[in-house]
Design a protein around this motif. Structure first.
Motif, PDB file in Angstrom:
ATOM      1  N   MET A   1       0.818  -1.192   0.000  1.00 12.06           N
ATOM      2  CA  MET A   1       0.000   0.000   0.000  1.00 12.06           C
ATOM      3  C   MET A   1       0.862   1.256   0.000  1.00 12.06           C
ATOM      4  SD  MET A   1      -2.872   1.165   2.682  1.00 12.06           S
ATOM      5  CE  MET A   1      -2.773   2.813   3.279  1.00 12.06           C
ATOM      6  N   CYS A   2       1.883   1.254   0.811  1.00 15.20           N
ATOM      7  CA  CYS A   2       2.748   2.424   0.947  1.00 15.20           C
ATOM      8  C   CYS A   2       3.365   2.801  -0.404  1.00 15.20           C
ATOM      9  CB  CYS A   2       3.823   2.114   1.967  1.00 15.20           C
ATOM     10  SG  CYS A   2       4.436   3.534   2.845  1.00 15.20           S
ATOM     11  N   PHE A   3       3.786   1.793  -1.172  1.00  9.90           N
ATOM     12  CA  PHE A   3       4.426   2.054  -2.459  1.00  9.90           C
ATOM     13  C   PHE A   3       3.480   2.765  -3.421  1.00  9.90           C
ATOM     14  CE2 PHE A   3       5.918   0.720  -6.713  1.00  9.90           C
ATOM     15  CZ  PHE A   3       7.163   1.329  -6.664  1.00  9.90           C
ATOM     16  N   CYS A   4       2.216   2.351  -3.430  1.00 15.21           N
ATOM     17  CA  CYS A   4       1.228   2.994  -4.315  1.00 15.21           C
ATOM     18  C   CYS A   4       1.028   4.455  -3.937  1.00 15.21           C
ATOM     19  CB  CYS A   4      -0.103   2.258  -4.234  1.00 15.21           C
ATOM     20  SG  CYS A   4      -0.034   0.600  -4.917  1.00 15.21           S
ATOM     21  N   ILE A   5       1.019   4.744  -2.662  1.00 15.29           N
ATOM     22  CA  ILE A   5       0.842   6.131  -2.219  1.00 15.29           C
ATOM     23  C   ILE A   5       2.075   6.954  -2.579  1.00 15.29           C
ATOM     24  CG2 ILE A   5       0.425   7.644  -0.239  1.00 15.29           C
ATOM     25  CD1 ILE A   5      -1.074   5.255   1.037  1.00 15.29           C
ATOM     26  N   TYR A   6       3.265   6.366  -2.497  1.00 22.88           N
ATOM     27  CA  TYR A   6       4.483   7.068  -2.910  1.00 22.88           C
ATOM     28  C   TYR A   6       4.415   7.446  -4.392  1.00 22.88           C
ATOM     29  CZ  TYR A   6       7.204   6.264   1.349  1.00 22.88           C
ATOM     30  OH  TYR A   6       7.676   6.282   2.625  1.00 22.88           O
ATOM     31  N   ILE A   7       3.939   6.541  -5.218  1.00 26.06           N
ATOM     32  CA  ILE A   7       3.818   6.824  -6.649  1.00 26.06           C
ATOM     33  C   ILE A   7       2.814   7.946  -6.876  1.00 26.06           C
ATOM     34  CG2 ILE A   7       3.034   5.890  -8.874  1.00 26.06           C
ATOM     35  CD1 ILE A   7       4.170   3.168  -7.904  1.00 26.06           C
ATOM     36  N   LEU A   8       1.682   7.844  -6.211  1.00 23.00           N
ATOM     37  CA  LEU A   8       0.627   8.841  -6.365  1.00 23.00           C
ATOM     38  C   LEU A   8       1.077  10.228  -5.922  1.00 23.00           C
ATOM     39  CD1 LEU A   8      -2.324   9.305  -7.132  1.00 23.00           C
ATOM     40  CD2 LEU A   8      -2.939   8.689  -4.789  1.00 23.00           C
ATOM     41  N   ILE A   9       1.685  10.329  -4.750  1.00 26.84           N
ATOM     42  CA  ILE A   9       2.106  11.638  -4.246  1.00 26.84           C
ATOM     43  C   ILE A   9       3.243  12.203  -5.099  1.00 26.84           C
ATOM     44  CG2 ILE A   9       3.787  10.930  -2.491  1.00 26.84           C
ATOM     45  CD1 ILE A   9       2.457  13.075  -0.654  1.00 26.84           C
ATOM     46  N   ALA A  11       3.558  11.832  -8.374  1.00 32.87           N
ATOM     47  CA  ALA A  11       2.912  12.406  -9.557  1.00 32.87           C
ATOM     48  C   ALA A  11       2.226  13.719  -9.211  1.00 32.87           C
ATOM     49  CB  ALA A  11       1.903  11.406 -10.118  1.00 32.87           C
ATOM     50  N   GLU A  12       1.595  13.780  -8.073  1.00 29.13           N
ATOM     51  CA  GLU A  12       0.867  14.995  -7.704  1.00 29.13           C
ATOM     52  C   GLU A  12       1.805  16.150  -7.359  1.00 29.13           C
ATOM     53  OE1 GLU A  12      -3.328  13.037  -6.331  1.00 29.13           O
ATOM     54  OE2 GLU A  12      -1.776  13.240  -4.805  1.00 29.13           O
ATOM     55  N   ILE A  14       4.874  16.624  -8.522  1.00 34.75           N
ATOM     56  CA  ILE A  14       5.460  17.075  -9.784  1.00 34.75           C
ATOM     57  C   ILE A  14       4.398  17.788 -10.612  1.00 34.75           C
ATOM     58  CG2 ILE A  14       6.525  16.299 -11.951  1.00 34.75           C
ATOM     59  CD1 ILE A  14       7.796  14.001 -10.186  1.00 34.75           C
ATOM     60  N   GLY A  15       3.174  17.286 -10.564  1.00 32.77           N
ATOM     61  CA  GLY A  15       2.072  17.921 -11.277  1.00 32.77           C
ATOM     62  C   GLY A  15       1.834  19.347 -10.827  1.00 32.77           C
ATOM     63  N   ILE A  16       1.952  19.610  -9.548  1.00 30.52           N
ATOM     64  CA  ILE A  16       1.782  20.972  -9.026  1.00 30.52           C
ATOM     65  C   ILE A  16       2.768  21.922  -9.699  1.00 30.52           C
ATOM     66  CG2 ILE A  16       2.117  22.427  -6.973  1.00 30.52           C
ATOM     67  CD1 ILE A  16       0.969  20.009  -5.342  1.00 30.52           C
ATOM     68  N   VAL A  17       4.017  21.517  -9.763  1.00 28.87           N
ATOM     69  CA  VAL A  17       5.049  22.358 -10.381  1.00 28.87           C
ATOM     70  C   VAL A  17       4.774  22.498 -11.880  1.00 28.87           C
ATOM     71  CG1 VAL A  17       7.529  22.633 -10.789  1.00 28.87           C
ATOM     72  CG2 VAL A  17       6.716  21.642  -8.625  1.00 28.87           C
ATOM     73  N   TYR A  18       4.379  21.403 -12.518  1.00 30.44           N
ATOM     74  CA  TYR A  18       4.098  21.429 -13.952  1.00 30.44           C
ATOM     75  C   TYR A  18       2.921  22.354 -14.269  1.00 30.44           C
ATOM     76  CZ  TYR A  18       2.920  20.047 -18.660  1.00 30.44           C
ATOM     77  OH  TYR A  18       2.645  20.075 -20.000  1.00 30.44           O
ATOM     78  N   TYR A  19       1.827  22.221 -13.541  1.00 27.51           N
ATOM     79  CA  TYR A  19       0.645  23.052 -13.820  1.00 27.51           C
ATOM     80  C   TYR A  19       0.931  24.532 -13.589  1.00 27.51           C
ATOM     81  CZ  TYR A  19      -1.968  18.659 -13.884  1.00 27.51           C
ATOM     82  OH  TYR A  19      -2.419  17.398 -14.174  1.00 27.51           O
ATOM     83  N   ARG A  20       1.745  24.839 -12.609  1.00 25.39           N
ATOM     84  CA  ARG A  20       2.126  26.243 -12.397  1.00 25.39           C
ATOM     85  C   ARG A  20       2.965  26.764 -13.562  1.00 25.39           C
ATOM     86  NH1 ARG A  20       3.261  25.753  -5.918  1.00 25.39           N
ATOM     87  NH2 ARG A  20       1.118  26.168  -5.285  1.00 25.39           N
ATOM     88  N   ALA A  21       3.842  25.926 -14.076  1.00 30.09           N
ATOM     89  CA  ALA A  21       4.653  26.321 -15.235  1.00 30.09           C
ATOM     90  C   ALA A  21       3.771  26.472 -16.479  1.00 30.09           C
ATOM     91  CB  ALA A  21       5.749  25.290 -15.493  1.00 30.09           C
ATOM     92  N   LEU A  22       2.829  25.564 -16.657  1.00 33.41           N
ATOM     93  CA  LEU A  22       1.916  25.651 -17.798  1.00 33.41           C
ATOM     94  C   LEU A  22       1.074  26.919 -17.713  1.00 33.41           C
ATOM     95  CD1 LEU A  22       0.691  24.425 -20.349  1.00 33.41           C
ATOM     96  CD2 LEU A  22      -0.818  23.060 -18.856  1.00 33.41           C
ATOM     97  N   ASN A  41      -6.581  21.301  -6.450  1.00 32.47           N
ATOM     98  CA  ASN A  41      -6.971  19.907  -6.238  1.00 32.47           C
ATOM     99  C   ASN A  41      -5.794  19.064  -5.755  1.00 32.47           C
ATOM    100  OD1 ASN A  41      -9.436  18.678  -6.409  1.00 32.47           O
ATOM    101  ND2 ASN A  41      -9.298  18.210  -8.586  1.00 32.47           N
ATOM    102  N   GLU A  42      -4.668  19.206  -6.440  1.00 29.08           N
ATOM    103  CA  GLU A  42      -3.476  18.427  -6.080  1.00 29.08           C
ATOM    104  C   GLU A  42      -2.987  18.763  -4.676  1.00 29.08           C
ATOM    105  OE1 GLU A  42      -3.283  16.026  -7.806  1.00 29.08           O
ATOM    106  OE2 GLU A  42      -2.677  16.322  -9.874  1.00 29.08           O
ATOM    107  N   LEU A  43      -3.043  20.037  -4.300  1.00 32.78           N
ATOM    108  CA  LEU A  43      -2.613  20.429  -2.959  1.00 32.78           C
ATOM    109  C   LEU A  43      -3.458  19.756  -1.878  1.00 32.78           C
ATOM    110  CD1 LEU A  43      -1.851  24.209  -3.518  1.00 32.78           C
ATOM    111  CD2 LEU A  43      -0.191  22.419  -2.942  1.00 32.78           C
ATOM    112  N   ALA A  44      -4.749  19.651  -2.121  1.00 32.77           N
ATOM    113  CA  ALA A  44      -5.619  18.964  -1.153  1.00 32.77           C
ATOM    114  C   ALA A  44      -5.242  17.490  -1.040  1.00 32.77           C
ATOM    115  CB  ALA A  44      -7.078  19.119  -1.566  1.00 32.77           C
ATOM    116  N   HIS A  45      -4.991  16.852  -2.179  1.00 31.81           N
ATOM    117  CA  HIS A  45      -4.599  15.439  -2.163  1.00 31.81           C
ATOM    118  C   HIS A  45      -3.261  15.244  -1.454  1.00 31.81           C
ATOM    119  CE1 HIS A  45      -7.002  14.952  -6.163  1.00 31.81           C
ATOM    120  NE2 HIS A  45      -7.804  15.032  -5.119  1.00 31.81           N
ATOM    121  N   VAL A  46      -2.296  16.092  -1.793  1.00 31.92           N
ATOM    122  CA  VAL A  46      -0.954  15.974  -1.221  1.00 31.92           C
ATOM    123  C   VAL A  46      -0.992  16.188   0.294  1.00 31.92           C
ATOM    124  CG1 VAL A  46       1.305  17.116  -1.122  1.00 31.92           C
ATOM    125  CG2 VAL A  46       0.317  16.501  -3.325  1.00 31.92           C
TER     126      VAL A  46
END
Length: 126
Positions: A1-9, A11-12, A14-22, A41-46
């Motif tokens: 379970m922990c590994f899946c959450i590491y992958i998810l967080i 992505a989120e 990195i997504g925050i930085v990407y969306y701000r750049a976009l 949305n990503e900030l709430a998840h993170v």
């Protein structure tokens, strides 16, 4: 379970930085609004996921916790590097070079997943 959450967080974060750049890279008002919504949305998840991961880590013995942290940080840096390589034109237009993108991504990682223990000094009230 922990590994899946590491992958998810990963992505989120990195997504925050990407969306701000976009958002910074485009002149399209609708895309800017969409990017702001995605970041929100990503900030709430993170926020939720980082608390969960820190609690799961706390239950591990120190050597295992250290190895998990090192492995996740290496995975995170590698993932951010792949995002840079595959999306560098947008990231450059958004104001990032390779180093600045990785630095900002790692600072997001550190903020959420490498907490600093702070002890507040008590003051007597007269």
């Amino acid at each position: 379970m922990c590994f899946c959450i590491y992958i998810l967080i990963s992505a989120e974060l990195i997504g925050i930085v990407y969306y701000r750049a976009l958002e910074a890279a485009t002149d399209c008002q609708r895309l800017r609004v969409l990017c702001r919504g995605l970041v929100s949305n990503e900030l709430a998840h993170v926020g939720f996921e980082s608390v969960l991961l820190l609690a799961l880590r706390a239950g591990r013995v120190a050597p295992v916790r250290t190895l998990m942290c090192l492995a996740h940080r290496a995975f995170f840096a590698g993932t951010a590097s792949v995002v840079w390589l595959t999306h560098r034109s947008v990231l450059r237009q958004g104001g990032h070079g390779a180093r600045s993108f990785l630095r900002v991504c790692l600072s997001q990682y550190a903020f959420y997943l490498e907490p600093v223990n702070v002890t507040l000094a008590s003051r007597s009230v007269r």
